[in-house]
Design an enzyme around this catalytic site. Structure first.
Site, PDB file in Angstrom:
ATOM      1  N   LYS A  24      92.168 -32.865   2.316  1.00 51.95           N
ATOM      2  CA  LYS A  24      93.275 -32.339   1.498  1.00 51.95           C
ATOM      3  C   LYS A  24      93.408 -33.124   0.198  1.00 51.95           C
ATOM      4  CE  LYS A  24      96.679 -30.636   3.662  1.00 51.95           C
ATOM      5  NZ  LYS A  24      97.829 -30.443   4.562  1.00 51.95           N
ATOM      6  N   ARG A  94     102.182 -35.097   3.682  1.00 52.80           N
ATOM      7  CA  ARG A  94     101.262 -34.274   4.481  1.00 52.80           C
ATOM      8  C   ARG A  94     100.056 -35.091   4.924  1.00 52.80           C
ATOM      9  NH1 ARG A  94     101.829 -28.517   2.893  1.00 52.80           N
ATOM     10  NH2 ARG A  94     103.463 -28.372   1.342  1.00 52.80           N
ATOM     11  N   GLY A 103      96.835 -27.560  11.778  1.00 51.35           N
ATOM     12  CA  GLY A 103      97.918 -27.539  12.754  1.00 51.35           C
ATOM     13  C   GLY A 103      97.937 -28.701  13.719  1.00 51.35           C
ATOM     14  N   MET A 105      98.018 -32.140  12.969  1.00 50.53           N
ATOM     15  CA  MET A 105      98.834 -33.294  12.589  1.00 50.53           C
ATOM     16  C   MET A 105     100.073 -32.816  11.833  1.00 50.53           C
ATOM     17  SD  MET A 105      95.950 -36.141  11.847  1.00 50.53           S
ATOM     18  CE  MET A 105      95.082 -35.090  10.719  1.00 50.53           C
ATOM     19  N   ARG A 338      90.759 -25.463   1.058  1.00 51.13           N
ATOM     20  CA  ARG A 338      89.756 -26.034   1.962  1.00 51.13           C
ATOM     21  C   ARG A 338      88.805 -24.917   2.366  1.00 51.13           C
ATOM     22  NH1 ARG A 338      94.067 -27.059   6.834  1.00 51.13           N
ATOM     23  NH2 ARG A 338      94.554 -24.905   7.302  1.00 51.13           N
ATOM     24  N   HIS A 458      99.961 -19.840  13.358  1.00 56.75           N
ATOM     25  CA  HIS A 458      99.267 -20.899  14.087  1.00 56.75           C
ATOM     26  C   HIS A 458      98.299 -20.297  15.099  1.00 56.75           C
ATOM     27  CE1 HIS A 458      98.814 -23.806  17.430  1.00 56.75           C
ATOM     28  NE2 HIS A 458      98.727 -24.690  16.450  1.00 56.75           N
ATOM     29  N   ARG A 564      63.188 -24.646  37.226  1.00 55.08           N
ATOM     30  CA  ARG A 564      63.577 -25.521  38.342  1.00 55.08           C
ATOM     31  C   ARG A 564      63.192 -24.817  39.632  1.00 55.08           C
ATOM     32  NH1 ARG A 564      68.837 -26.303  34.736  1.00 55.08           N
ATOM     33  NH2 ARG A 564      68.400 -24.081  34.613  1.00 55.08           N
ATOM     34  N   ARG A 621      58.684 -27.287  36.630  1.00 54.98           N
ATOM     35  CA  ARG A 621      58.935 -28.606  37.224  1.00 54.98           C
ATOM     36  C   ARG A 621      58.716 -28.534  38.725  1.00 54.98           C
ATOM     37  NH1 ARG A 621      64.933 -30.937  36.919  1.00 54.98           N
ATOM     38  NH2 ARG A 621      65.227 -29.455  38.618  1.00 54.98           N
ATOM     39  N   GLU A 750      63.129 -39.443  32.604  1.00 47.59           N
ATOM     40  CA  GLU A 750      64.541 -39.414  33.002  1.00 47.59           C
ATOM     41  C   GLU A 750      64.969 -40.706  33.689  1.00 47.59           C
ATOM     42  OE1 GLU A 750      65.019 -36.079  35.708  1.00 47.59           O
ATOM     43  OE2 GLU A 750      62.932 -36.253  36.313  1.00 47.59           O
ATOM     44  N   SER A 769      58.806 -34.397  28.695  1.00 47.92           N
ATOM     45  CA  SER A 769      60.054 -33.651  28.494  1.00 47.92           C
ATOM     46  C   SER A 769      61.194 -34.554  28.957  1.00 47.92           C
ATOM     47  CB  SER A 769      60.060 -32.346  29.293  1.00 47.92           C
ATOM     48  OG  SER A 769      61.258 -31.638  29.051  1.00 47.92           O
ATOM     49  N   GLY A 771      64.487 -35.462  30.441  1.00 49.25           N
ATOM     50  CA  GLY A 771      65.561 -34.944  31.286  1.00 49.25           C
ATOM     51  C   GLY A 771      66.804 -35.766  30.993  1.00 49.25           C
ATOM     52  N   THR A 772      67.520 -35.391  29.941  1.00 49.50           N
ATOM     53  CA  THR A 772      68.588 -36.272  29.434  1.00 49.50           C
ATOM     54  C   THR A 772      69.795 -36.344  30.358  1.00 49.50           C
ATOM     55  OG1 THR A 772      69.377 -34.439  28.054  1.00 49.50           O
ATOM     56  CG2 THR A 772      67.922 -36.058  27.018  1.00 49.50           C
ATOM     57  N   ASN A 773      69.946 -35.393  31.293  1.00 59.05           N
ATOM     58  CA  ASN A 773      71.068 -35.505  32.238  1.00 59.05           C
ATOM     59  C   ASN A 773      70.891 -36.751  33.112  1.00 59.05           C
ATOM     60  OD1 ASN A 773      71.706 -33.050  31.173  1.00 59.05           O
ATOM     61  ND2 ASN A 773      71.172 -31.852  32.974  1.00 59.05           N
ATOM     62  N   ASP A 774      69.717 -36.847  33.759  1.00 56.01           N
ATOM     63  CA  ASP A 774      69.461 -38.017  34.608  1.00 56.01           C
ATOM     64  C   ASP A 774      69.277 -39.283  33.785  1.00 56.01           C
ATOM     65  OD1 ASP A 774      69.786 -37.075  37.121  1.00 56.01           O
ATOM     66  OD2 ASP A 774      67.673 -36.697  37.538  1.00 56.01           O
ATOM     67  N   CYS A 836      64.784 -31.090  27.987  1.00 52.90           N
ATOM     68  CA  CYS A 836      65.223 -29.949  28.807  1.00 52.90           C
ATOM     69  C   CYS A 836      66.554 -30.215  29.499  1.00 52.90           C
ATOM     70  CB  CYS A 836      64.164 -29.572  29.830  1.00 52.90           C
ATOM     71  SG  CYS A 836      63.718 -30.911  30.953  1.00 52.90           S
ATOM     72  N   TYR A 856      60.042 -29.688  20.664  1.00 50.99           N
ATOM     73  CA  TYR A 856      60.917 -28.557  21.013  1.00 50.99           C
ATOM     74  C   TYR A 856      62.146 -29.051  21.762  1.00 50.99           C
ATOM     75  CZ  TYR A 856      59.150 -28.896  25.831  1.00 50.99           C
ATOM     76  OH  TYR A 856      58.841 -29.341  27.094  1.00 50.99           O
TER      77      TYR A 856
END
Length: 880
Positions: A24, A94, A103, A105, A338, A458, A564, A621, A750, A769, A771-774, A836, A856
């Protein structure tokens, strides 16, 4: 600290100082530089907000001194003075964060007014109503924002006075009524806070600046930041601006406008205004505003000037603008501009149109759309036949505030919406009007229905930003929030009743309406073509069924990055029984018998996915979860399984006991199963290669090369062992078939140790590849299934900014990924690198994956378009 500058006058800033002045403040400075009519003022920087928190939630003396100096400058510049009995200065205070947070703050108007100043204003303006309307508004805002007195309690007092006077609207209250409201508001303040309402304008200002800093960490702001990936370290700036008054009479007004339609993207000025009103009246929905075009008849000169400013701003910012303005006695003042929040449909149309108009390049157009917005276009819309059949069930009509289709149970509070949504139920939030406190309930609702409010209320603005369906201003509905019912005509609806909303028409329907899948066409197709021409990373999908694969292909996937294999076992009772036979096997003969049942099922599944992907790459896999997951959990289930398999319950119980693990996520799973039971790996390898050869025979143009991924590797020798099982089995099947066939064997990264030894693994693995979860849960040392129980405490206490399973942790997990990429390439320069895990569809994570050079990303089918756009944006930003 004394040398640091914490306050900037508008003319000292510019649009490039967003990080310091907030959005702002930077835009006000920029408009001022462009010679536009901006009231005088100054900005207290985001660094002052950071200092406020570092100093124990206290504004230090050097910052206070700087604010005082700039107040003196403002007084000299305007010829007015805070608290003056001759020519009093009133200001607005403001918030203004670096990222737009509409909306979330707080704002305070008319600061500087007190018992003496209100009399001066009354006398000078010769307008008792205006003077006391301004005072009562300030008391209400100050009480709410600074002192925490709920503004709705003041609204009840207003309703009482209106009822006594026999009027419906605030505007119908006269000067004496406003005097009474002011007196009652002050008394209410004193009664609840045990102090008189502050009369010193300098005290009012100091407390208000502090309140805006405080609002950076209110619940709704924290929730919004987490939802929109805004760091808490950014802080908010505070803008102090000379008040201009839209409530001074019938040649005064206030409004909100967009340079294009934020719902559809149509190139036409879109907005609303109210005469004799202040800014919050337009967005609060208390009075019904007029369309902006009507301003041409009401105050034509101001309207014409506003049109010219709109055109200049859009050309200057190369984007659609959202503006606030006030007209005081016919003179226009710009209070804000804005880049506008807009629906996904509008975002695509605006980007494509602006490129065609020559306002932006294709690369600039691609950066104008938030990738996650595309999600709004990928989910079902109302089926037109079902909609036509329901035409007689329209119970109400409001404004088409945010498009899309929504169906669910009626709820009346944000809390109820959250509770029901947490149980997996779909809800429609019905309110008289929404307020910032409703943000969490709005976020989890399928749709929002309000009685009051226009297209810039709002509810409308926030819903469009979220991509949530919204119908606002449905005035024929009568809501009783205490009784939790709404009535239309003679019909009453209660909590739990089902209604449907059409955010594209504003229609509200009784009951449920069927939906149909979305399609990619028109502007969407054009835009995604640009994204595909720009990105350098491929986008694949995680798909376990041919249906998933076909849907992903429709959304632009270039292959499958993760099949999987274990998910295939749950498709039928026959399959689950076959895998359970494997789990309860106690010798090689029993295992081979069970595997013989599974092999043709697996082969058929792989053929189906290959066919669906029409020759594109498919990475499969090997079996990953621990075997106990396939066994029954209760005694009742165990009895049924024993009956199905023709064994005793004791044998089922014994198998469960043998396979039980204290920490199964780190136990006997992934490649470890194939080390213990190589026959499982051999079965899967046979099924994969047979499927490949069968499909290549039917479709020689496909030239399929199977990619097999070995999961949960942490040691090169275990990778070597399982890779040898797979390769030797592949070679046997190929030799039996008498054909030539290539294949690739790779691994999932992983386990942290795999990342640390990636150069060794790359001697065997032809691709990685992630395995970013594990990898995330093993690096952090907590379970993604259980972390939700305590992560909220971490967010509240600012230990974590966001869920590390939602956005890849670039400091720790990211370092492991980067290291693995570098080490892998050092051994095998042409190694393919993918991801993946769930992060493969997260735009923030994709920027990081671009930076470390992944080949990828792979994500769920519905996130494929999001990943395509995020990858294009990452490629553009990398060049800048």
């Amino acid at each position: 600290m004394t040398n640091q500058k914490y306050v900037y006058q508008f003319q000292e800033g510019n649009g490039s100082m967003r990080a310091l002045l907030g959005g702002k403040g930077a835009n006000l400075a920029e408009m001022r530089n462009l010679g536009m009519p901006v009231p005088e003022g100054f900005t207290v920087t985001t660094e002052a907000c950071t200092a406020y928190y570092e100093d124990g939630k206290r504004i230090n003396e050097s910052i206070l001194e700087e604010i005082k100096k700039n107040v003196l400058w403002l007084e000299e510049t305007t010829g007015k003075k805070l608290g003056s009995r001759e020519n009093p200065l009133l200001v607005s205070v403001r918030s203004g964060a670096r990222a737009s947070m509409p909306g979330m703050m707080d704002t305070i108007l008319n600061l500087g007014i007190n018992d003496e100043v209100v009399q001066v204003i009354e006398e000078k303006s010769n307008n008792t109503r205006f003077a006391y309307d301004s005072y009562r508004r300030f008391i209400q805002m100050f009480s709410d924002v600074v002192m925490g007195l709920d503004k709705s309690k003041f609204e009840k007092i207003i309703d009482e006075v209106k009822k006594q006077r026999g009027v419906e609207l605030d505007i119908d209250l006269n000067g004496e009524d406003m005097k009474e409201l002011t007196a009652r508001f002050k008394a209410f303040y004193e009664e609840n806070l045990h102090e008189t309402f502050p009369q010193d304008p300098h005290v009012q200002l100091e407390r208000s600046v502090e309140a805006v800093f405080r609002s950076w960490n209110n619940e709704r702001a924290i929730f919004y930041r987490r939802m929109n990936d805004i760091p808490s370290s950014w802080g908010t700036a505070v803008n102090v601006m000379e008040m201009v008054f839209g409530n001074m009479g019938n040649d005064c007004g206030t409004g909100v406008a967009f340079t294009r339609n934020p719902a559809t993207g149509e190139k036409k000025l879109f907005g609303e205004f109210l005469m004799n009103a202040q800014g919050e009246d337009v967005v609060a929905g208390i009075r019904t505003p007029q369309p902006i075009a009507e301003l041409a008849k009401t105050i034509p000169n101001a309207y014409q000037e506003f049109i010219e400013i709109c055109n200049r701003l859009e050309k200057h910012y190369h984007d659609m603008q959202d503006m606030e303005f006030t007209i005081e006695h016919g003179k226009l003042f710009m209070l804000q501009t804005r880049n506008a929040k807009r629906t996904a449909t509008a975002a695509l149309k605006v980007a494509v149109d602006m490129e065609m108009e020559g306002l932006v390049t294709k690369e600039q157009a691609l950066l104008m759309v938030e990738p996650k917005q595309l999600d709004d276009l990928l989910h079902p819309q109302f089926d037109q036949k079902s909609l036509a059949a329901k035409s007689g069930d329209i119970i109400a009509k409001g404004l088409a505030a945010s498009p899309g289709a929504a169906c669910g149970e009626v709820v009346f509070t944000a809390e109820d919406a959250k509770n029901k949504a947490s149980l997996g139920r779909k809800v429609i939030l019905v309110r008289l009007e929404t307020s910032p406190e409703d943000i969490e309930g709005m976020h989890v609702s399928q749709g929002i229905l309000t009685v009051r409010g226009g297209m810039t209320s709002h509810a409308a603005v926030v819903a469009r930003g979220m991509g949530t369906c919204c119908v606002s201003g449905a005035g024929m509905i009568q809501v009783d929030e205490e009784a939790e019912t709404f009535t239309v005509g003679q019909e009453t609806y209660k909590v739990g009743d089902i209604i449907s909303l059409d955010g594209s028409t504003g229609n509200v329907y009784r009951g449920r309406i069927e939906t149909v899948p979305a399609t990619i066409s028109g502007d969407f197709k054009t835009f995604m073509t640009w994204a595909d021409e720009t990105r350098t990373m491929k986008v694949r999908t995680n798909a376990d069924t041919p249906e998933d694969a076909r849907k992903a292909l429709e959304f632009g996937a270039e292959g499958v990055g993760l099949v999987r294999t274990e998910h295939m076992f749950f498709n039928s009772q026959e399959r689950i029984n076959a895998i359970r036979e494997l789990c309860i096997s106690t010798n090689d003969e029993q295992r081979e018998k069970a595997l013989a049942l599974l092999e043709p099922m697996q082969q058929a599944d792989f053929e189906g996915i290959y066919e669906a992907m029409e020759g594109r790459s498919v990475t499969i896999r090997l079996l990953d979860p621990p075997l106990h997951e396939f066994l029954p959990k209760t005694a009742q289930e165990a009895e049924q399984v024993a009956k199905d398999l023709g064994v005793t319950v004791d044998e089922i119980i014994m198998a469960s006991a043998n396979l039980h693990e204290f920490n199964p996520m780190m136990g006997h799973r992934g490649c470890r199963l194939d080390v213990t039971y190589p026959e499982i790996g051999r079965m899967q390898a046979r099924a994969i290669m047979k499927a490949t050869l069968a499909v290549n025979k039917r479709h020689p143009e496909y030239h399929l090369v199977p990619e097999v991924m070995i999961p949960l590797v942490g040691e090169k020798k275990e990778l070597d062992y399982v890779a040898d099982v797979v390769r030797s089995t592949f070679d046997e099947v190929i030799q039996e078939a008498g054909v030539k066939q290539d294949y690739q064997v790779g691994t999932m990264i992983e386990i942290p140790r795999a990342a640390l030894t990636a150069d060794q693994l790359a001697e065997t693995a032809e691709f990685f590849s992630f395995g970013t979860n594990d990898l995330t849960q093993m690096t952090f040392g907590f379970s993604r299934d259980d972390a939700s129980k305590f992560l909220t405490d971490y967010y509240d206490k600012h230990v974590y900014e966001s869920d590390p399973f939602a956005h890849v942790d670039q400091v720790g997990v990211g370092q492991l990924i980067q290291m693995a990429c570098e080490k892998g390439r050092s051994t095998r320069p042409d190694i393919h690198l993918g991801v993946c895990g769930e992060h493969g569809g997260d735009p923030a994570s994709i920027k990081f994956f671009q930076k470390v050079g992944l080949t990828y990303v792979s994500c769920s089918p519905y996130r494929v378009p999001i990943a395509r756009l995020a990858a294009a944006q990452a490629a553009i930003l990398e060049k800048q």
